[in-house]
Design a protein around this motif. Structure first.
Motif, PDB file in Angstrom:
ATOM      1  N   ILE A 160       0.818  -1.218   0.000  1.00 16.16           N
ATOM      2  CA  ILE A 160       0.000   0.000   0.000  1.00 16.16           C
ATOM      3  C   ILE A 160       0.853   1.269   0.000  1.00 16.16           C
ATOM      4  O   ILE A 160       0.419   2.315  -0.472  1.00 16.16           O
ATOM      5  CB  ILE A 160      -0.998  -0.018   1.174  1.00 16.16           C
ATOM      6  CG1 ILE A 160      -2.127   0.973   0.915  1.00 16.16           C
ATOM      7  CG2 ILE A 160      -0.315   0.257   2.490  1.00 16.16           C
ATOM      8  CD1 ILE A 160      -3.363   0.698   1.714  1.00 16.16           C
ATOM      9  N   SER A 161       2.088   1.166   0.464  1.00 17.09           N
ATOM     10  CA  SER A 161       2.979   2.327   0.460  1.00 17.09           C
ATOM     11  C   SER A 161       3.235   2.817  -0.971  1.00 17.09           C
ATOM     12  O   SER A 161       3.553   3.995  -1.164  1.00 17.09           O
ATOM     13  CB  SER A 161       4.296   1.997   1.156  1.00 17.09           C
ATOM     14  OG  SER A 161       4.939   0.916   0.514  1.00 17.09           O
ATOM     15  N   ASP A 162       3.077   1.941  -1.969  1.00 16.03           N
ATOM     16  CA  ASP A 162       3.241   2.374  -3.355  1.00 16.03           C
ATOM     17  C   ASP A 162       2.210   3.434  -3.740  1.00 16.03           C
ATOM     18  O   ASP A 162       2.487   4.299  -4.568  1.00 16.03           O
ATOM     19  CB  ASP A 162       3.138   1.191  -4.320  1.00 16.03           C
ATOM     20  CG  ASP A 162       4.403   0.361  -4.368  1.00 16.03           C
ATOM     21  OD1 ASP A 162       5.385   0.705  -3.667  1.00 16.03           O
ATOM     22  OD2 ASP A 162       4.409  -0.641  -5.103  1.00 16.03           O
ATOM     23  N   LEU A 163       1.029   3.370  -3.145  1.00 18.30           N
ATOM     24  CA  LEU A 163      -0.008   4.358  -3.467  1.00 18.30           C
ATOM     25  C   LEU A 163       0.417   5.762  -3.062  1.00 18.30           C
ATOM     26  O   LEU A 163       0.006   6.742  -3.681  1.00 18.30           O
ATOM     27  CB  LEU A 163      -1.333   3.994  -2.790  1.00 18.30           C
ATOM     28  CG  LEU A 163      -1.973   2.685  -3.234  1.00 18.30           C
ATOM     29  CD1 LEU A 163      -3.266   2.447  -2.472  1.00 18.30           C
ATOM     30  CD2 LEU A 163      -2.215   2.669  -4.732  1.00 18.30           C
ATOM     31  N   TYR A 164       1.258   5.871  -2.045  1.00 17.60           N
ATOM     32  CA  TYR A 164       1.716   7.183  -1.587  1.00 17.60           C
ATOM     33  C   TYR A 164       2.717   7.815  -2.547  1.00 17.60           C
ATOM     34  O   TYR A 164       3.040   8.987  -2.425  1.00 17.60           O
ATOM     35  CB  TYR A 164       2.301   7.089  -0.178  1.00 17.60           C
ATOM     36  CG  TYR A 164       1.246   6.813   0.850  1.00 17.60           C
ATOM     37  CD1 TYR A 164       0.281   7.768   1.165  1.00 17.60           C
ATOM     38  CD2 TYR A 164       1.182   5.583   1.489  1.00 17.60           C
ATOM     39  CE1 TYR A 164      -0.711   7.503   2.090  1.00 17.60           C
ATOM     40  CE2 TYR A 164       0.195   5.308   2.424  1.00 17.60           C
ATOM     41  CZ  TYR A 164      -0.742   6.276   2.714  1.00 17.60           C
ATOM     42  OH  TYR A 164      -1.720   6.009   3.622  1.00 17.60           O
TER      43      TYR A 164
END
Length: 96
Positions: free
Chosen positions: A38-42
């Motif tokens: 989910i850190s990729d979404l940031y």
């Protein structure tokens, strides 16, 4: 299903871009029910982050929508292109 269309158009416009890679990986993870970092979404800008969230909502609402299949196919192609370009320099170094 506007987010599905918007994601498809974005990926088609710039399949080599970071945003296309992130959204494509998200689509494939959703379809395969695999873990997604989910850190990729940031890494996405604000508007594209909103698109990713809308994509999550639409995916949950209609898991078998026809437009999703088109987006899934396109996302698979983008991820494969990225994997091939990542492997290319190594092949060049080994002389293969």
């Amino acid at each position: 299903m506007q987010a599905l269309n918007d994601a498809r158009k974005l990926i088609e416009r710039q399949p080599d871009g970071e945003t296309a890679r992130i959204l494509s990986a998200l689509v494939l993870a959703l379809e395969s029910e695999e873990i997604y970092p989910i850190s990729d979404l940031y890494k996405l800008n604000y508007d594209d982050f909103g698109l990713a969230l809308a994509l999550l909502i639409e995916w949950r609402l209609d898991r078998y929508y026809t437009k999703k299949a088109v987006l899934l196919n396109l996302s698979s192609q983008v991820v494969q292109m990225g994997a091939a370009s990542t492997k290319s320099p190594a092949l060049a170094e080994t002389g293969s």
